[in-house]
Design a protein around this motif. Sequence first.
Motif, mmCIF file in Angstrom:
data_model
loop_
_atom_site.group_PDB
_atom_site.id
_atom_site.type_symbol
_atom_site.label_atom_id
_atom_site.label_comp_id
_atom_site.label_asym_id
_atom_site.label_seq_id
_atom_site.Cartn_x
_atom_site.Cartn_y
_atom_site.Cartn_z
ATOM 1 N N PHE A 63 0.631 -1.066 -0.087
ATOM 2 C CA PHE A 63 0.129 0.079 -0.087
ATOM 3 C C PHE A 63 0.338 1.286 -0.176
ATOM 4 O O PHE A 63 1.892 1.356 0.706
ATOM 5 N N THR A 64 0.075 2.213 -0.641
ATOM 6 C CA THR A 64 1.251 3.774 -0.818
ATOM 7 C C THR A 64 -0.230 4.597 0.110
ATOM 8 O O THR A 64 -1.086 4.563 -0.720
ATOM 9 N N LEU A 65 0.048 5.033 1.586
ATOM 10 C CA LEU A 65 -0.691 6.325 1.626
ATOM 11 C C LEU A 65 -1.001 7.494 1.495
ATOM 12 O O LEU A 65 0.663 7.638 2.252
ATOM 13 N N ALA A 66 -1.023 8.338 1.303
ATOM 14 C CA ALA A 66 -0.590 9.635 0.707
ATOM 15 C C ALA A 66 -1.623 10.754 1.554
ATOM 16 O O ALA A 66 -2.514 10.745 1.897
ATOM 17 N N LEU A 67 -0.363 11.890 1.784
ATOM 18 C CA LEU A 67 -1.148 13.118 2.045
ATOM 19 C C LEU A 67 -1.741 14.182 1.862
ATOM 20 O O LEU A 67 -1.080 13.458 0.761
ATOM 21 N N GLN A 68 -3.419 14.564 1.441
ATOM 22 C CA GLN A 68 -3.816 15.352 0.575
ATOM 23 C C GLN A 68 -2.662 16.650 -0.517
ATOM 24 O O GLN A 68 -2.460 16.431 -1.442
ATOM 25 N N ASP A 69 -1.776 16.872 0.667
ATOM 26 C CA ASP A 69 -0.797 18.269 0.998
ATOM 27 C C ASP A 69 0.230 17.542 0.739
ATOM 28 O O ASP A 69 0.588 17.339 1.625
ATOM 29 N N ARG A 70 1.113 16.936 -0.274
ATOM 30 C CA ARG A 70 2.028 16.333 -0.610
ATOM 31 C C ARG A 70 3.224 17.225 0.473
ATOM 32 O O ARG A 70 4.570 17.420 0.253
ATOM 33 N N THR A 71 3.090 18.607 0.922
ATOM 34 C CA THR A 71 4.183 19.698 1.025
ATOM 35 C C THR A 71 4.238 19.612 2.747
ATOM 36 O O THR A 71 5.085 20.042 2.897
ATOM 37 N N LYS A 72 3.333 18.944 2.896
ATOM 38 C CA LYS A 72 3.184 18.820 4.849
ATOM 39 C C LYS A 72 4.233 17.904 4.548
ATOM 40 O O LYS A 72 4.258 16.863 4.459
#
Length: 166
Positions: A16-25
Motif C-alpha cells: 500500500f501507499t497512503l499519501a497526504l492530500q497536501d504533499r508539502t506537509k
Amino acid sequence: MSNYRRDFTRGAHYFFTLALQDRTKDYLIRHIDRLRLAYRETKIRYPFETAAICVLPDHLHFIMRLPEGDHDYPIRIAYLKTRFSQLIPKKYRAPNGSKTKKREAGIWQRRFWEHLIRDEQDLNNHRDYIYFNPVKHGYAASVKEWRYSSFFRDVEKGIYPLDWGG
C-alpha cells in the motif's frame, strides 16, 4: 464516478501507499507517535501482520499480510486514516463542504494505491522499494540513516545486511 477494480484475495500480502492530500506537509513525521498509535490500534481492532513499513513526511508505504480467510483491507486502511486524523490537532484538519459530507478530515488523499503481492520475488521487490524510498526522495543518504521504517527489524531477522541500500 470511477469504478475501481481491486483484488480481494483472502489471507494475501498487499503493498500500500497512503499519501497526504497536501504533499508539502510533514504530518506523518511530525506526529509519528500519533501515527504509530493509530497503526497499533488498527492492528488490534483489525488484525494483520506488517511485512515492511516506511513512513516519510507526506506518505507511507507498507506491506500488510491479512489473516487467513480475511480479505477486508479497505476497512483497515479507512480505520488507520481515520484514527490518525482524530489523533492529530484539529488545526491540521481542513474540511470543506464536500469533505464534510463524506466525513473526511482533509488530511489524506481519498484513494490509496494497493498491489497484490504475487510471489516471494514480488514481496522482496516491494520490500526493497519500501526501504529504499527515503534515499530515493533525498531524506537519507542510506537506508540505515532513516529511522521511520521496519528496516532494522529485518536486519535483526537476517533478511538484510545493515549496509544494504547505501
